[in-house]
Write an enzyme that holds these catalytic residues in place. Structure first.
Site, mmCIF file in Angstrom:
data_model
loop_
_atom_site.group_PDB
_atom_site.id
_atom_site.type_symbol
_atom_site.label_atom_id
_atom_site.label_comp_id
_atom_site.label_asym_id
_atom_site.label_seq_id
_atom_site.Cartn_x
_atom_site.Cartn_y
_atom_site.Cartn_z
ATOM 1 N N GLU A 64 5.728 4.403 -9.562
ATOM 2 C CA GLU A 64 5.287 5.793 -9.519
ATOM 3 C C GLU A 64 5.356 6.385 -8.117
ATOM 4 O OE1 GLU A 64 2.018 6.578 -12.205
ATOM 5 O OE2 GLU A 64 1.148 7.789 -10.616
ATOM 6 N N ASP A 65 5.032 5.603 -7.114
ATOM 7 C CA ASP A 65 4.862 6.172 -5.779
ATOM 8 C C ASP A 65 5.893 5.750 -4.731
ATOM 9 O OD1 ASP A 65 2.692 7.491 -6.729
ATOM 10 O OD2 ASP A 65 1.236 6.014 -6.023
#
Ligand code: MN
Length: 734
Positions: free
Chosen positions: A86-87
């Site tokens: 996600e990051d």
């Protein structure tokens, strides 16, 4: 459970995780864990948290909680890797290559869906939660890691901006704590609730903390003394007894103070004593001794060993009066039950291959499947969040079938909910109900201990009543009733849906050609799996599609489409028509000298028929109608900046139409309040355009809701209905 990790420690690094692992006394695949750590540390390198710490502190802390919840090596690795997709630039394919399919599936389940497709936040949140539930139905480790993630984020929430603090806290309180509760992970549930409460109602939180601190010294003495007294008596019969005393969770106290409206001093359960023994038999022996030495409060004994809570929680509870007349709760359980109560499904998961009773594990998971099934029928992803809020966050009652089977229902559930919880066919064929052999009304709310018998008909054409949707409490019953109408009353649904849809377009001054409409609705139809407009109308008719969610988008589209019409054109039209007689305008308002113009009711004052009104020719879309005494209307029109834009307007009393109105609802704040209000509004088939709420200093909730009514009589009846909701103090037009 003791505070599990160590966010107060000055430095959290890989060593921290190793020491937590060591403390657990269990064997882990340290190569795998090291590999995951190195990979995550590299991926997050250079990233910082708002606290100023390196980002990797977060995954390490989550991994520590995961260890403490008793999970396995793959879960620890997944916790370390949970944010890399996600990051960071890492892809699932890379994870797959490095760590194989099992960990990849965990990470996928933990990664939010891509943000692009969703235009509103509620829907995005709902889709993320749905994705998580689906992943967790496959592999329960997903939700346990997710809960650990959320718990660490809440522990470090002080670094986030205020809006995010409130959003995340609300979500933790309404979605994650109930999930933890349903899975029986009480330790996580209680900590999440207390952390959330700190941001959701900081004033009350401080108040309770202060009150507890004042009692502090005496309280501790009181608990110590009680423990000593009990140990002395019990150990004569049962030598191996463990006794712990504690102050109950702040959120638990909060709910009793502000939901049940008690004073801090009136709350029985501030103090609790837990007695842990080896066998179930000893639990009942201890209970006997306690009731012998201290006076029990009536009606406070609960045997959750014989009748477990729906989340499979088992213990004996009683409240007794101690020295100085201070009442306190006693929980009695075995070590095995204690472990289950604190770690719930996580504890079960550990024993998955070995000693545990598979069926109670299955029961804990059953609700996830039910929820996902209900979701499939409802066609609206935001329902899932609503269902979690209504079905999971409630206190339960236990009622009996005539055969003695126990059925658990949320407090406030009716005999109709009972019927549908047994079987759809019983609900659909229901014509009445008996409680303890007496006929009761159809909206009778069942109570613990009731023996409920449903009276059914053999008539094959008999079905539920639409009004039942207003009565039932559980989403299960509501979905089953809707499903019946969806299947059995298609023509009726189509007619009702088309009518409602067209009325709403008209009310908003939106007119599309059939082709334009088909084009605009294409995505909506696809999303709700409607193959044509009849499907769409039918879904509106049985409540599968909620109009107030569809209309704002159409309104935006319409605005884009019509932007071409300039204010000058409108003004020109106005002066051209100046001499004509009054004509009907949409919305039940007549504008002097204007024919067929768009009407909209201003949001600042929301005029209702009977109000003195005036129109303003807007720069884009028709005439907006204000109350004459609205602060936005100049006192002296001739002195206004553009006096020619203000036009005379009158109500057309013959036209029965819809008007927007803002209500100000004041209530005792409690869980489920907003839900009950929205449900009631939905049940009255009212369009709702906005809903805002805040909590006042004295713990009251003030809710503002924009609804659409037919006029003052209708408004009066709406106010009356809303006033009857539990805890509502006043409803007025704002
Ligand atoms: Mn995270």
């Amino acid at each position: 459970m003791e505070q599990m990790t160590t966010n107060d420690q000055p430095e959290v690094n890989y060593e921290t995780l190793l020491s937590v692992i060591k403390k657990s006394g269990k064997e882990f695949d340290l190569d795998l864990i090291r590999h995951a750590y190195d990979f995550a540390a590299a991926a997050h390198s250079g990233q910082m948290r708002l606290s100023g710490e390196p980002y990797i502190v977060h995954p390490i802390s989550v991994a520590c909680i995961v260890v403490e919840l008793g999970m396995d090596s793959e879960s620890i690795a997944a916790a370390l890797l949970h944010d890399v997709v996600e990051d960071t630039g890492t892809t699932l394919a890379q994870i797959q290559k490095e760590f194989g399919p099992s960990i990849t599936e965990l990470i996928d389940g933990l990664t939010k869906i891509s943000r692009i497709a969703y235009s509103d936040r509620e829907e995005e949140q709902a889709e993320n939660i749905r994705k998580m539930l689906i992943a967790m139905a496959d592999d329960i480790r997903v939700i346990i890691i997710k809960l650990a993630d959320r718990l660490h984020n809440m522990r470090t929430m002080q670094f986030q901006p205020p809006q995010k603090q409130r959003d995340k806290s609300l979500e933790s309180m309404e979605v994650f704590a109930p999930i933890a509760h349903r899975l029986g992970i009480e330790a996580v549930k209680e900590e999440l609730e207390d952390l959330s409460l700190r941001y959701l109602d900081p004033i009350a939180y401080d108040e309770i903390e202060k009150a507890l601190a004042e009692k502090g010294e005496n309280g501790l003495q009181f608990i110590e003394q009680i423990k000593e007294d009990i140990r002395e008596r019990v150990s004569k019969t049962i030598p191996d007894v463990y006794i712990e005393g504690r102050v109950k969770s702040i959120n638990g106290i909060y709910r009793k103070m502000f939901v049940q409206g008690r004073n801090f001093d009136e709350i029985f359960d501030v103090y609790a004593v837990r007695i842990i023994v080896d066998t179930v038999n000893d639990c009942y022996n201890v209970l006997g001794i306690i009731h012998d030495m201290l006076t029990p409060l009536p009606n406070r004994f609960k045997d959750y060993i014989y009748t477990p809570k729906p989340n499979m929680y088992q213990s004996l509870h009683t409240t007794v009066i101690g020295r100085m007349g201070i009442p306190f709760e006693v929980q009695i359980r075995t070590w095995n039950l204690h472990y289950m109560a604190e770690y719930g499904i996580a504890a079960h998961w550990k024993y998955k291959l070995g000693l545990s009773k598979e069926d109670s594990f299955e029961k804990r998971l059953a609700w996830i499947r039910q929820m996902l099934e209900a979701q499939n029928d409802s066609e609206d992803s935001t329902d899932i969040v609503r269902n979690i809020k209504t079905d999971l966050a409630q206190e339960e009652v236990f009622v009996f079938t005539p055969h003695g089977d126990v059925i658990n229902l949320p407090v406030g559930a009716t005999v109709i909910d009972f019927a549908y919880s047994i079987h759809s066919a019983i609900g659909n064929k229901m014509i009445g109900a008996k409680v303890d052999n007496r006929i009761v009304p159809i909206d009778y709310e069942v109570k613990t201990g009731d023996i409920v018998e449903i009276v059914t008909t053999k008539d094959p054409n008999h079905g539920p009543n639409r009004d039942w949707l207003n009565i039932v409490k559980t989403s299960g019953a509501r979905n089953k009733i809707r499903l019946w109408f969806k299947k059995e009353r298609r023509e009726e649904n189509i007619a009702q849906g088309r009518d409602a849809f067209e009325k709403e377009l008209q009310r908003n001054g939106i007119s599309f050609t059939q082709e334009e409409l088909a084009g605009l609705l294409e995505n909506v139809l696809k999303k709700h799996s409607c193959s044509d407009m009849d499907d769409f109308y039918s879904a509106i008719g049985y409540g599968g599609i909620q109009l107030w969610k569809v209309i704002p988008r159409l309104r935006d589209e319409y605005a884009k489409l019509k932007k071409a019409v300039s204010p000058e054109e409108l003004a020109a039209q106005l002066s051209q028509n100046q001499q004509k007689t009054k004509t009907h305008a949409k919305g039940g308002v007549l504008i002097d000298g204007m024919d067929n113009c768009l009407i909209k009711f201003s949001r600042c004052c929301n005029p209702l028929p009977g109000d003195d009104i005036i129109g303003f020719v807007t720069r884009g879309f028709g005439v907006s109608i204000h109350k004459r005494d609205c602060p936005n209307v100049p006192r002296d029109l001739s002195a206004a900046a553009e006096p020619e834009r203000w036009v005379r307007a009158h109500w057309d009393t013959d036209v029965r139409e819809s008007y927007q109105s803002t209500l100000e609802i004041t209530a005792e704040d409690r869980d489920g309040l907003l839900m009950d209000i929205t449900q009631q509004i939905f049940n009255m088939h009212l369009m709702m355009h906005a809903l805002n709420s805040r909590v006042t200093r004295d713990g009251k909730a003030v809710v503002y809701v924009d609804i659409v009514v037919n006029g003052q009589d209708h408004l009066r009846s709406v106010i009356q209905k809303l006033s009857s909701i539990r805890g509502i103090l006043s409803v007025k037009r704002s």
